[in-house]
Design an enzyme around this catalytic site. Sequence first.
Site, PDB file in Angstrom:
ATOM      1  N   LYS A 189       0.959  -1.240  -0.035  1.00  0.00           N
ATOM      2  CA  LYS A 189      -0.045   0.153   0.111  1.00  0.00           C
ATOM      3  C   LYS A 189       0.838   1.352   0.025  1.00  0.00           C
ATOM      4  CE  LYS A 189      -3.581   2.334   2.713  1.00  0.00           C
ATOM      5  NZ  LYS A 189      -4.213   2.391   3.876  1.00  0.00           N
ATOM      6  N   GLU A 245      10.424  -4.532   4.247  1.00  0.00           N
ATOM      7  CA  GLU A 245      10.631  -6.012   3.941  1.00  0.00           C
ATOM      8  C   GLU A 245      10.287  -6.101   2.368  1.00  0.00           C
ATOM      9  OE1 GLU A 245       9.027  -4.859   6.662  1.00  0.00           O
ATOM     10  OE2 GLU A 245       8.845  -6.256   8.245  1.00  0.00           O
ATOM     11  N   GLY A 252      -5.028  -1.618   4.791  1.00  0.00           N
ATOM     12  CA  GLY A 252      -4.187  -3.055   4.381  1.00  0.00           C
ATOM     13  C   GLY A 252      -4.734  -4.135   4.491  1.00  0.00           C
ATOM     14  N   ARG A 253      -5.131  -4.403   5.766  1.00  0.00           N
ATOM     15  CA  ARG A 253      -5.741  -5.706   6.100  1.00  0.00           C
ATOM     16  C   ARG A 253      -7.228  -6.084   5.847  1.00  0.00           C
ATOM     17  NH1 ARG A 253      -4.553  -2.533  10.385  1.00  0.00           N
ATOM     18  NH2 ARG A 253      -6.299  -1.540  11.697  1.00  0.00           N
ATOM     19  N   GLU A 277      -4.920  -6.408  14.886  1.00  0.00           N
ATOM     20  CA  GLU A 277      -4.357  -5.101  14.493  1.00  0.00           C
ATOM     21  C   GLU A 277      -5.387  -4.065  14.312  1.00  0.00           C
ATOM     22  OE1 GLU A 277      -0.716  -4.633  11.451  1.00  0.00           O
ATOM     23  OE2 GLU A 277      -2.520  -3.931  10.137  1.00  0.00           O
ATOM     24  N   HIS A 295      -4.805 -32.981  17.573  1.00  0.00           N
ATOM     25  CA  HIS A 295      -3.921 -33.678  17.917  1.00  0.00           C
ATOM     26  C   HIS A 295      -2.762 -32.920  18.456  1.00  0.00           C
ATOM     27  CE1 HIS A 295      -5.922 -37.319  16.266  1.00  0.00           C
ATOM     28  NE2 HIS A 295      -6.252 -36.542  15.476  1.00  0.00           N
ATOM     29  N   LYS A 323       9.208  -0.526  14.167  1.00  0.00           N
ATOM     30  CA  LYS A 323       9.780  -0.408  12.953  1.00  0.00           C
ATOM     31  C   LYS A 323      10.894   0.835  12.934  1.00  0.00           C
ATOM     32  CE  LYS A 323       5.618  -0.901   9.718  1.00  0.00           C
ATOM     33  NZ  LYS A 323       4.659  -0.183   9.132  1.00  0.00           N
TER      34      LYS A 323
HETATM   35  O1  F6P Z   1       3.128  -3.068   9.702  1.00  0.00           O
HETATM   36  C1  F6P Z   1       1.655  -3.023   9.718  1.00  0.00           C
HETATM   37  C2  F6P Z   1       1.188  -2.704   8.157  1.00  0.00           C
HETATM   38  O2  F6P Z   1       1.328  -1.434   7.905  1.00  0.00           O
HETATM   39  C3  F6P Z   1       0.103  -3.351   7.893  1.00  0.00           C
HETATM   40  O3  F6P Z   1      -1.269  -2.612   8.394  1.00  0.00           O
HETATM   41  C4  F6P Z   1       0.059  -3.683   6.474  1.00  0.00           C
HETATM   42  O4  F6P Z   1      -0.900  -4.595   6.111  1.00  0.00           O
HETATM   43  C5  F6P Z   1       1.635  -3.847   6.205  1.00  0.00           C
HETATM   44  O5  F6P Z   1       2.161  -3.332   7.493  1.00  0.00           O
HETATM   45  C6  F6P Z   1       1.992  -4.001   5.010  1.00  0.00           C
HETATM   46  O6  F6P Z   1       1.997  -2.452   4.694  1.00  0.00           O
HETATM   47  P1  F6P Z   1       2.160  -2.163   3.084  1.00  0.00           P
HETATM   48  O7  F6P Z   1       0.954  -2.692   2.390  1.00  0.00           O
HETATM   49  O8  F6P Z   1       2.045  -0.595   2.904  1.00  0.00           O
HETATM   50  O9  F6P Z   1       3.455  -2.677   2.506  1.00  0.00           O
END
Ligand code: F6P
Length: 536
Positions: free
Chosen positions: A197, A203, A255-256, A341, A372, A501
């Site tokens: 987003k 990452e 995002g979620r 979240e 199990h 972060k």
């Molecule tokens: O670290 C939390 C977050 O902001 C989430 O809410 C989001 O889904 C995820 O990181 C990834 O963010 P992005 O889509 O901006 O890479």
Amino acid sequence: MQLDNLTALAAERNDQTILDLFGKDADRAGAFSASTGDLLFDYSKTQIDADIRDALIELCDAAGLAERREAMFSGAKINETEGRAVLHTALRNLDGGPVAVDGLDVMPEVLDTLQRMRVFAEEVRGGAIAGAGGSFTDVVNIGIGGSDLGPVMATHALSPYHDGPRLHYVSNVDGAHIADTLRQLDPTRTLVIVASKTFTTIETMTNARTARAWMVDGGGDPARQFAAVSSAVDKTEAFGIPEDRVFGFADWVGGRYSVWGPVGLPVMIAVGSNAFDAFLRGGQAMDVHFRAANWVENMPVMLALVGIWHRQVLGHTSRAVLPYDQRLLRLPAYFQQLEMESNGKSVAMDGSSLKMPSGPVVWGEPGTNGQHAFYQLIHQGTDVIPCEFMVAAEGHEPELAHHHRLLLANCLAQSEALMCGRSLDEARQRMADKGLQGDELERQARHRVFSGDRPSTTLIYPKLTPFVLGQIIALYEHRVFVEGVLLGINSFDQWGVELGKELATSLGPIVDGEESADEKDGSTAALVAYAMRHRD
Ligand code: F6P
């Protein structure tokens, strides 16, 4: 939210078991369930009776739930700490008419992007869009959190409909993830979708750069083989992804909550645009139900009220999500982000401290595997863990219908066992039947007692189709929304992820050996020193 009434009712009902409730009303499954379309949500195996339910329902009006719900659907900026509307529902509003944000109808752009996704997905599937070495055999989605969990979950869930290229997901910045994924792929026939987003997530950007280098080294062509999904289209351009390969979405999609839009592109490539449309229509059907049904018949509302009863009134700290559906294996992880979240917060919308527990820990695994592993604790541990079972009436493999019947029997057996338990007398009788006597009989019997009276709910659906999956995901989204409104929090920000972060950014040069760890606390400095000593 005023819980005094409910707390008093809980105390009064302390000795009333779920079985007592069935004793008074054998048909309570009909009264304590909600249905919409073909979905049935049964919450009769909980301690909720008519008075408790009335008191729970009163919370909805007291919190102004109807007004908040309409504010969300109509584009008001209910995400107050970020000044944003919350309109993931617009992404599945296929024929629901205009939705305005700041006076502008967002639907033309939503539908235009959806149409571009359909064309792109079908051209990838059909081979008209191809890589340097030919049609795409594989698609790698690089994203994390909401840019990963939704499509991963949906790809597994819809595997019977998967007739497009193979899909892979890389989320972790751990090099192991991308290395293990790319090792098996042809860099000239792999499409990489970078989903972020913000297009700044460290990452994702690190993995995207690694994938690009791998592709160039292997003779692939990033200009033809990369696509991007983001709400920061200026940044996708800077990364070098051609404009016609960028699928944007607005900042009013959290995002979620984003799997319904361009973040769902890999799913669309896997299952085709018709199946993806059916998924959207399932979500839209749940929206229509959520907006129209009165509280007691409203499935998301009742699911939320059961959650409030268990967490905020009775104080149970976690809830287990237990899909008896192997293809929903990533659903618990998806719900962890969606619920934790969204509602893992201790500050109310007005900045005051929350005067009750925040949302619970959400966890789970598909049945029967969980049986199990951790069900021992669910049945006999000292903490009560409300369980949310999910199961289909039938599977996708008619030739394996006997497997499905066994699966269903196991699911139903678990909720029955949790409710009914096994008394000490029954356990003694069993031991006596085995020939035990005296102290040994007593000792062995006590280990075999199940307290029972442990609450669970069951969501049952005909079959896990794209439409049903859409209904289930939207059901839980709205459940989280309702719980958030009742708690008086903002379910749509996530400030709690920021500190880690920031500190990771400051630790980067320290771990690289460019800066000293002296300013850090003793534990952190010692761990850095250990890592430095033990690497080549
Ligand atoms: O670290 C939390 C977050 O902001 C989430 O809410 C989001 O889904 C995820 O990181 C990834 O963010 P992005 O889509 O901006 O890479």
